[in-house]
Scaffold this motif. Structure first.
Motif: not given
Length: 339
Positions: A228, A231-232, A260, A263-264, A266-267, A270-271, A273
């Protein structure tokens, strides 16, 4: 005939394993047949993945059933052999599990060289955890000089080797562990650039301060609140080798709170990963190169490792329970017998 001491799963653990989930039994020692060897265990490896084998349900390997010998890798001496190429007296790495003796086909054992390193090292820095670290870093993490790498459970056999190998590539390393004594090990024994205690009240803030340019590689061994916090901080095109999620191994239900997953995802989108699971046997082809490289580095003191040794097979369940709680300092091993 010598008796064969075994630790078997009495019942499936519900949540945290307890002593009541294991039985210590004695059975006759088996005899090898054509193409087989009898291996007498000297060292037994304890690893977090064993908790997953005790649970029912689909996974990358079949689960244990009540009465089965607990899964595990050993290093031992061949006491009887029906294989000319592996004579009695040879030392081998074998999937014997938690028992003092086991018969294996020749194809299931791998001869090890005690002249290159101590026998116990073939279960740690030169064994499955070491190859996991090597593959996770070089094949999935692929760090570049000046990038930032974060790894939790960093005093363990995988995390500590990941950090040391990354440092040799010119990578900035952030190690995370639980407790002041382990944090001290991260800096003084394993040479991490930054050492953090995930149990501290200001862990999230300390992690942000330690990664001002973000995180390029996060080697996932733990999950939970450590993930957690990381992640950001992940940068665009960050790589995440997923090796384990020890924080969740004893869970009996889904974590509370809102879903969640969106949200994961989307990360990840967007990034951009790169998140990839690692099962070590997919990288068995790397083992010869890995062993040669690591043995050479160990001989000159360029790689350090720590072993947490428990004496006697009967003490394996208690040591394993402690391992899942982070009680070990370094690679958890059981010395079953003198080789």
């Amino acid at each position: 005939m010598t008796s064969n001491q075994q630790v078997v799963m009495r019942q499936r653990p519900h949540g945290k394993p307890s002593a009541a989930d294991f039985d210590l039994v004695e059975r006759p020692t088996p005899a090898p047949g054509p193409g087989e060897v009898l291996v007498e265990t000297a060292w037994l490896s304890l690893d977090p993945y064993m908790r997953g084998r005790m649970a029912a349900g689909p996974s990358y390997a079949s689960p244990l059933e009540p009465g089965d010998v607990i899964t595990g890798e050993v290093v031992g001496r061949v006491s009887q052999s029906c294989v000319p190429d592996i004579p009695a007296g040879s030392f081998v790495r074998a999937p014997s599990g938690w028992q003092s003796h086991a018969v294996h086909a020749a194809s299931a054992v791998h001869v090890v060289d005690p002249g290159k390193a101590p026998l116990s090292a073939y279960l740690g820095v030169l064994g499955m955890p070491g190859l996991t670290a090597y593959a996770g870093l070089h094949e999935l993490g692929r760090p570049k000089a000046s990038e930032t790498l974060v790894v939790a459970a960093a005093t363990g056999p995988v995390g500590s080797l990941v950090g040391q190998l990354a440092k040799r590539l010119g990578v900035r390393t952030v190690g995370i562990a639980g407790g002041a004594d382990k944090v001290e090990m991260l800096a003084e024994t394993f040479g991490f650039d930054v050492a953090l205690d995930h149990r501290s009240a200001n862990f999230d803030k300390a992690l942000r301060a330690a990664c001002p340019g973000g995180v390029d590689v996060y080697v996932e061994l733990v999950g939970g609140h450590v993930f957690d916090a990381v992640l950001p901080l992940l940068n665009v095109h960050a790589r995440i080798p997923v090796i384990g999620t020890v924080a969740h191994y004893n869970a009996t239900e889904s974590a509370p709170g809102p879903d969640r997953m969106p949200m994961l995802m989307r990360q990840i989108l967007v990034k951009r990963l790169a998140v990839e699971g690692l099962i070590v046997w997919d990288f068995e082809h790397l083992r010869p190169r890995f062993v040669d490289e690591m043995a050479a580095l160990i001989r000159v003191g360029a790689i350090r490792y720590v072993e947490d040794v428990t004496e006697g097979l009967a003490a394996a369940p208690e040591a394993f329970i402690g391992l899942l709680e982070g009680a070990n300092r370094g690679k958890a091993l059981v010395r079953v017998a003198e080789p």
